[in-house]
Design an enzyme around this catalytic site. Structure first.
Site, PDB file in Angstrom:
ATOM      1  N   TYR A  36       0.933  -1.096  -0.216  1.00 39.12           N
ATOM      2  CA  TYR A  36       0.158  -0.314  -0.091  1.00 39.12           C
ATOM      3  C   TYR A  36       1.377   1.021  -0.369  1.00 39.12           C
ATOM      4  CZ  TYR A  36      -3.589   3.608   1.310  1.00 39.12           C
ATOM      5  OH  TYR A  36      -4.121   5.012   1.346  1.00 39.12           O
ATOM      6  N   ASP A  37       2.076   1.182   1.282  1.00 42.41           N
ATOM      7  CA  ASP A  37       2.551   2.165   1.139  1.00 42.41           C
ATOM      8  C   ASP A  37       3.892   2.896  -0.977  1.00 42.41           C
ATOM      9  OD1 ASP A  37       1.936   2.567   3.875  1.00 42.41           O
ATOM     10  OD2 ASP A  37       3.048   1.633   4.169  1.00 42.41           O
ATOM     11  N   GLU A 112       4.854  -1.666  29.949  1.00 38.21           N
ATOM     12  CA  GLU A 112       3.272  -1.921  29.773  1.00 38.21           C
ATOM     13  C   GLU A 112       3.673  -2.829  28.760  1.00 38.21           C
ATOM     14  OE1 GLU A 112       0.545   1.057  29.327  1.00 38.21           O
ATOM     15  OE2 GLU A 112       0.485   1.769  31.719  1.00 38.21           O
ATOM     16  N   LYS A 114       2.169  -3.508  25.041  1.00 36.59           N
ATOM     17  CA  LYS A 114       1.493  -3.048  23.134  1.00 36.59           C
ATOM     18  C   LYS A 114       1.253  -4.401  22.622  1.00 36.59           C
ATOM     19  CE  LYS A 114       2.806   0.220  20.207  1.00 36.59           C
ATOM     20  NZ  LYS A 114       1.876   0.111  19.564  1.00 36.59           N
ATOM     21  N   ASP A 116      -1.337  -4.636  20.534  1.00 36.48           N
ATOM     22  CA  ASP A 116      -1.848  -4.014  18.743  1.00 36.48           C
ATOM     23  C   ASP A 116      -3.185  -4.208  18.270  1.00 36.48           C
ATOM     24  OD1 ASP A 116      -1.804  -2.488  16.205  1.00 36.48           O
ATOM     25  OD2 ASP A 116      -1.076  -4.166  14.614  1.00 36.48           O
ATOM     26  N   ARG A 135     -10.084   6.068  17.942  1.00 32.07           N
ATOM     27  CA  ARG A 135      -9.207   7.418  17.959  1.00 32.07           C
ATOM     28  C   ARG A 135      -9.267   7.963  16.347  1.00 32.07           C
ATOM     29  NH1 ARG A 135      -2.382   6.611  18.234  1.00 32.07           N
ATOM     30  NH2 ARG A 135      -2.596   7.888  15.194  1.00 32.07           N
ATOM     31  N   GLU A 171      -7.142   0.396  25.311  1.00 29.70           N
ATOM     32  CA  GLU A 171      -7.010  -0.691  23.744  1.00 29.70           C
ATOM     33  C   GLU A 171      -8.038  -1.650  24.085  1.00 29.70           C
ATOM     34  OE1 GLU A 171      -4.185   0.548  21.972  1.00 29.70           O
ATOM     35  OE2 GLU A 171      -3.986  -0.776  20.790  1.00 29.70           O
ATOM     36  N   TYR A 223      -5.333   1.915  30.207  1.00 24.32           N
ATOM     37  CA  TYR A 223      -3.526   2.728  29.854  1.00 24.32           C
ATOM     38  C   TYR A 223      -3.585   3.911  29.947  1.00 24.32           C
ATOM     39  CZ  TYR A 223      -4.042   2.028  25.169  1.00 24.32           C
ATOM     40  OH  TYR A 223      -3.961   2.524  23.738  1.00 24.32           O
ATOM     41  N   LYS A 287       6.841   4.066  29.640  1.00 27.38           N
ATOM     42  CA  LYS A 287       6.047   5.240  29.978  1.00 27.38           C
ATOM     43  C   LYS A 287       6.761   5.805  31.546  1.00 27.38           C
ATOM     44  CE  LYS A 287       1.398   4.285  28.187  1.00 27.38           C
ATOM     45  NZ  LYS A 287      -0.161   4.062  29.549  1.00 27.38           N
ATOM     46  N   LYS A 311       9.867  -2.177  20.352  1.00 28.32           N
ATOM     47  CA  LYS A 311       9.013  -3.128  19.682  1.00 28.32           C
ATOM     48  C   LYS A 311       9.552  -4.289  19.590  1.00 28.32           C
ATOM     49  CE  LYS A 311       6.247  -0.268  17.588  1.00 28.32           C
ATOM     50  NZ  LYS A 311       5.552  -1.419  16.174  1.00 28.32           N
ATOM     51  N   CYS A 404      -5.248 -18.426 -16.149  1.00 30.75           N
ATOM     52  CA  CYS A 404      -6.266 -18.688 -14.618  1.00 30.75           C
ATOM     53  C   CYS A 404      -6.458 -19.833 -14.463  1.00 30.75           C
ATOM     54  CB  CYS A 404      -7.018 -18.037 -15.049  1.00 30.75           C
ATOM     55  SG  CYS A 404      -8.439 -17.466 -13.592  1.00 30.75           S
ATOM     56  N   CYS A 407     -10.388 -20.215 -14.676  1.00 33.06           N
ATOM     57  CA  CYS A 407     -11.107 -20.059 -15.409  1.00 33.06           C
ATOM     58  C   CYS A 407     -10.748 -20.944 -17.128  1.00 33.06           C
ATOM     59  CB  CYS A 407     -12.045 -19.078 -15.612  1.00 33.06           C
ATOM     60  SG  CYS A 407     -11.059 -17.596 -16.703  1.00 33.06           S
ATOM     61  N   CYS A 422      -5.948 -12.451 -14.361  1.00 29.97           N
ATOM     62  CA  CYS A 422      -6.714 -12.600 -15.246  1.00 29.97           C
ATOM     63  C   CYS A 422      -7.336 -12.229 -16.805  1.00 29.97           C
ATOM     64  CB  CYS A 422      -7.479 -14.124 -14.702  1.00 29.97           C
ATOM     65  SG  CYS A 422      -9.097 -14.555 -16.039  1.00 29.97           S
ATOM     66  N   CYS A 428     -14.848 -15.310 -15.589  1.00 29.05           N
ATOM     67  CA  CYS A 428     -14.071 -16.222 -14.891  1.00 29.05           C
ATOM     68  C   CYS A 428     -15.182 -16.122 -13.842  1.00 29.05           C
ATOM     69  CB  CYS A 428     -12.792 -15.364 -14.510  1.00 29.05           C
ATOM     70  SG  CYS A 428     -12.392 -15.929 -13.176  1.00 29.05           S
TER      71      CYS A 428
HETATM   72  S1  IVH Z   1      -0.029   4.813  25.215  1.00 29.17           S
HETATM   73  C1  IVH Z   1      -0.138   9.614  23.498  1.00 29.17           C
HETATM   74  N1  IVH Z   1       0.002   2.002  25.563  1.00 29.17           N
HETATM   75  O1  IVH Z   1       0.297   1.716  20.532  1.00 29.17           O
HETATM   76  C2  IVH Z   1       0.624   7.760  23.915  1.00 29.17           C
HETATM   77  N2  IVH Z   1      -0.462   2.986  23.861  1.00 29.17           N
HETATM   78  O2  IVH Z   1       1.808   2.998  19.108  1.00 29.17           O
HETATM   79  C3  IVH Z   1      -0.439   7.002  23.914  1.00 29.17           C
HETATM   80  N3  IVH Z   1      -1.262   0.588  22.277  1.00 29.17           N
HETATM   81  O3  IVH Z   1      -2.044   4.346  19.286  1.00 29.17           O
HETATM   82  C4  IVH Z   1      -0.373   5.525  23.887  1.00 29.17           C
HETATM   83  N4  IVH Z   1      -0.627  -0.695  23.813  1.00 29.17           N
HETATM   84  O4  IVH Z   1      -3.378   2.215  20.496  1.00 29.17           O
HETATM   85  C5  IVH Z   1      -0.289   2.958  25.085  1.00 29.17           C
HETATM   86  N5  IVH Z   1       0.543   0.154  27.261  1.00 29.17           N
HETATM   87  C6  IVH Z   1       0.228   1.402  25.867  1.00 29.17           C
HETATM   88  C7  IVH Z   1      -0.164   0.548  24.665  1.00 29.17           C
HETATM   89  C8  IVH Z   1      -0.218   1.576  24.162  1.00 29.17           C
HETATM   90  C9  IVH Z   1      -1.031  -0.512  22.893  1.00 29.17           C
HETATM   91  C10 IVH Z   1      -1.234   1.842  21.093  1.00 29.17           C
HETATM   92  C11 IVH Z   1      -2.321   2.811  21.524  1.00 29.17           C
HETATM   93  C12 IVH Z   1      -1.511   3.197  20.506  1.00 29.17           C
HETATM   94  C13 IVH Z   1      -0.423   2.513  19.717  1.00 29.17           C
HETATM   95  C14 IVH Z   1       1.379   3.599  19.630  1.00 29.17           C
END
Ligand code: IVH
Length: 680
Positions: A36-37, A112, A114, A116, A135, A171, A223, A287, A311, A404, A407, A422, A428
């Site tokens: 996509y990018d 914490e 993270k 997704d 959001r 989340e 969170y 944090k 990450k 294809c 078909c 195709c 098809c």
């Molecule tokens: S804090 C200003 N805490 O990660 C700080 N975000 O990349 C706002 N996410 O949009 C986010 N776990 O959807 C925070 N423990 C956590 C999280 C978290 C997942 C997601 C969140 C955010 C995205 C940012």
């Protein structure tokens, strides 16, 4: 050959709009983020070079239209900067110390996991949930209050004491097991499945019908805080404790670290547990604990200075590539899918992986029988990273099919494109439903009462299998529909009457309805006007299949068509199944000749614009002339009827004078056009 920049821009814009809808509205992306990018970058680069041909933001990545009310966030919902290595995290700490002018004293953080999922904002007034919002783009989200109320892990009322008004963020996500079970159930019911837990969570939450959300297994970890009528804690750690007291679930793996130096250890511990966790995580969010320091640090760009997402690398595994299946998408794209010896990648059993396209297979050099490395980055369908060279290799290079698999039609890949398609669109099975929907759409046959939903239903029940079926044997069709649930004799009669009313069809609509790639309404009109009748168009297109033929160069020379579009048409006609489908359809219809004489008051006139126009743009002038029935060409010849001369005109104006062709000023042209519009 990929056409003029304008054509490519239009094509890219259409592709991007399609993928935007797939991602945002259906939560079912068809291509990877990287693909996509790449499309998006190509679009942006082309528009930067040719600003006249596209809108820098036009239809691209635009916030999707939805049935939800918009909500402005009091405090923007931001994202996080990423760290990938210990040095990134150390630099993050050093930056905090520099910014605050701190010495080597310890800096406490809360760590914490993270997840997704998708972030959500929850507003409580006097302890009662009054609003839930997604959001969105960070500034403005969607009001999903009714949906969010269906989550079991969400308190409808806060346990006292609480501030008068507080916004809590967290989340929404789906566990791995819930996700896989839901996908299996969806598949069994013939409903769409989701690519990953994030898409599934987003798709489930963004249901207009909240009773559907209620059936989906969504969870929530709280969170963060948004707006609050009074301070509720001095540190983030204490804030998490208050969240628990109010009744929220806080991720139990969260920990307070006395100093940033402990982050690497935490990262390693969670990393080791990752595959066994019931939900997918892609990193750890660190944090700064002290909220007063957080306030001093503030934000830079769209991310806070006081937090970072460290990450994990994507989860990997190795297994054997047993075969390559070719899937045919609804638009005819052939996608190779790797069939693998099942292997556990990060807690999910993987049997398939995408290989994207022909070039990707060649680039990675994968052969059937190879041992390959896989990686899963949130998605259930992982990617093949490459071949493990030290293992025994497959016997021979993979040859991508040129027909294809669904078909049997020819599959072709236009020069400069990565996707093989195709060409049997009308016949098809993989594509016919989308083609039928296009066929009855507004600018095409536009049959009242036969919309997308009905087409899908009739196609699934094999009442309609091809465009010709719509018009064939109307009496039995009427009888069959009349007894269907939700129909009845009257609506069946009305539908059949609406179909019969469309047997007479203008050539341009007919051509557009075929859904040939790149033949939109405008190009269909150009073709109809140029060839005049169906019989002539058909003959010329068949002749144009031969590269180098007169018919082919004539086709490519039509202003606005060009060689790339000519190639698409030739490929459509090169496939005998398409011609067969075309003929059996035409048999059912009366295709009206294109209006050479009728239409606007400038019918058949050939007009050339030259020089700079002052009151309108070139495309506008061209459209105006064409609406009135004129044909606009680029060069002046004896056949030209009118040359409109703008400012600083050069050789074309001279040539018109030489040939004795009528010339006029822009003002005179406007007058003539106004007259013609009145008479036409
Ligand atoms: S804090 C200003 N805490 O990660 C700080 N975000 O990349 C706002 N996410 O949009 C986010 N776990 O959807 C925070 N423990 C956590 C999280 C978290 C997942 C997601 C969140 C955010 C995205 C940012």
């Amino acid at each position: 050959m990929s056409g003029t920049p304008a054509e490519e821009i239009a094509d890219l814009a259409a592709q991007l709009a399609h993928h935007d809808r797939a991602y945002h509205e259906r939560d079912a992306p068809e291509i990877s983020d990287a693909e996509y990018d790449a499309l998006r970058r190509r679009y942006a680069a082309l528009v930067a070079e040719h600003p006249e041909a596209g809108d820098p933001a036009g239809g691209v990545g635009a916030a999707p239209a939805s049935g939800f009310a918009k909500v402005r966030h009091g405090v923007p919902m931001l994202s996080l900067d990423n760290a990938f290595a210990p040095e990134d995290f150390d630099e993050f700490c050093a930056r905090i110390r520099r910014f605050l002018g701190l010495g080597p004293e310890p800096l406490a953080f809360v760590a914490e996991p993270k997840i997704d999922g998708l972030s959500i904002s929850l507003t409580y007034e006097d302890g009662v949930l009054v609003r839930g919002a997604t959001r969105g783009d960070g500034a403005e989200g969607e009001d999903v209050t009714a949906n969010i109320r269906t989550l079991k892990s969400l308190p409808e009322r806060l346990v006292a004491p609480f501030p008068a008004r507080i916004e809590i963020r967290g989340e929404v996500f789906m566990s791995k097991a819930d996700f896989l079970a839901m996908n299996a159930a969806q598949e069994a019911a013939g409903e769409k499945t989701f690519a990953n837990p994030r898409n599934a969570a987003a798709g489930s939450l963004r249901q207009l019908d909240a009773t559907i959300t209620a059936k989906r297994p969504l969870s929530l970890f709280a969170y963060a805080q948004g707006e609050a009528s009074e301070p509720v804690a001095a540190t983030h750690w204490d804030y998490l404790a208050r969240l628990r007291d109010w009744g929220f679930t806080v991720n139990p793996l969260s920990e307070r670290l006395a100093d940033g130096a402990e982050a690497a250890g935490f990262q390693a511990r969670i990393g080791a547990e990752r595959a066994a966790l019931p939900y997918d995580i892609d990193g750890v969010v660190y944090k700064l604990d002290d909220l007063a320091l957080q306030r001093r640090l503030g934000f830079v760009g769209r991310a806070p200075r006081w937090a970072i997402a460290w990450k994990f690398p994507a989860e990997q595994a190795t297994t054997v590539l047993e075969g390559i299946d070719i899937q045919v998408g609804r638009t005819g794209a052939l996608t190779p899918v790797a069939r693998l010896t099942p292997v556990n990648v990060g807690g999910v059993l993987v049997r398939n992986a995408t290989l994207h396209n022909e070039d990707e297979i060649a680039r990675k050099g994968v052969r059937i029988g190879d041992t390959v490395t896989l990686q899963r980055a949130g998605d259930v369908i992982p990617q093949i990273v490459g071949v493990v060279e030290s293992q025994p290799r497959g016997p021979e290079p993979y040859v991508f099919p040129d027909h294809c698999p669904v078909c049997g039609s020819l599959a072709i890949r236009p020069q400069g494109e990565v996707v093989k398609r195709c060409t049997g669109g009308l016949t098809c099975a993989a594509q016919v439903e989308e083609r039928l929907i296009h066929f009855v759409s507004r600018g095409a046959f536009d049959i009242e009462g036969l919309g997308e939903k009905t087409i899908r239903e009739f196609h699934a029940e094999r009442i309609i299998a091809s465009p010709a079926d719509i018009f064939r044997n109307l009496p039995p069709l009427e009888a069959e529909i009349a007894v269907r649930e939700g129909w009845g004799a009257l609506s069946a009669r009305n539908l059949v009457a609406a179909i019969a009313a469309r047997r007479a069809v203008p050539l341009a609509r007919f051509i557009f309805a075929l859904g040939i790639r790149r033949i939109g309404e405008a190009n269909a009109k150009l073709l109809a006007r140029h060839y005049g009748s169906f019989a002539n168009w058909r003959t010329q297109m068949l002749a144009a299949v031969t590269i180098g033929s007169e018919a082919r160069s004539d086709l490519g020379a039509i202003l606005g068509i060009g060689p790339a579009i000519a190639e698409e048409l030739a490929e459509f006609f090169a496939e005998p199944r398409n011609v067969e489908a075309l003929d059996s359809l035409a048999e059912q219809l009366q295709i009206a000749d294109a209006p050479a004489a009728a239409g606007g008051g400038l019918s058949g006139k050939i007009v050339v614009f030259t020089g700079t126009l002052e009151t309108m743009t070139r495309p506008e002038a061209k459209a105006m002339a064409e609406t009135l029935g004129a044909r606009v060409t680029d060069s002046v010849s004896k056949k030209t009827d009118i040359v409109v001369v703008g400012a600083d005109a050069g050789s074309k104006a001279r040539k018109a004078a030489e040939l004795g062709v009528r010339t006029m000023t822009e003002a005179e042209w406007r007058e003539l056009a106004a007259e013609a519009a009145g008479s036409g």
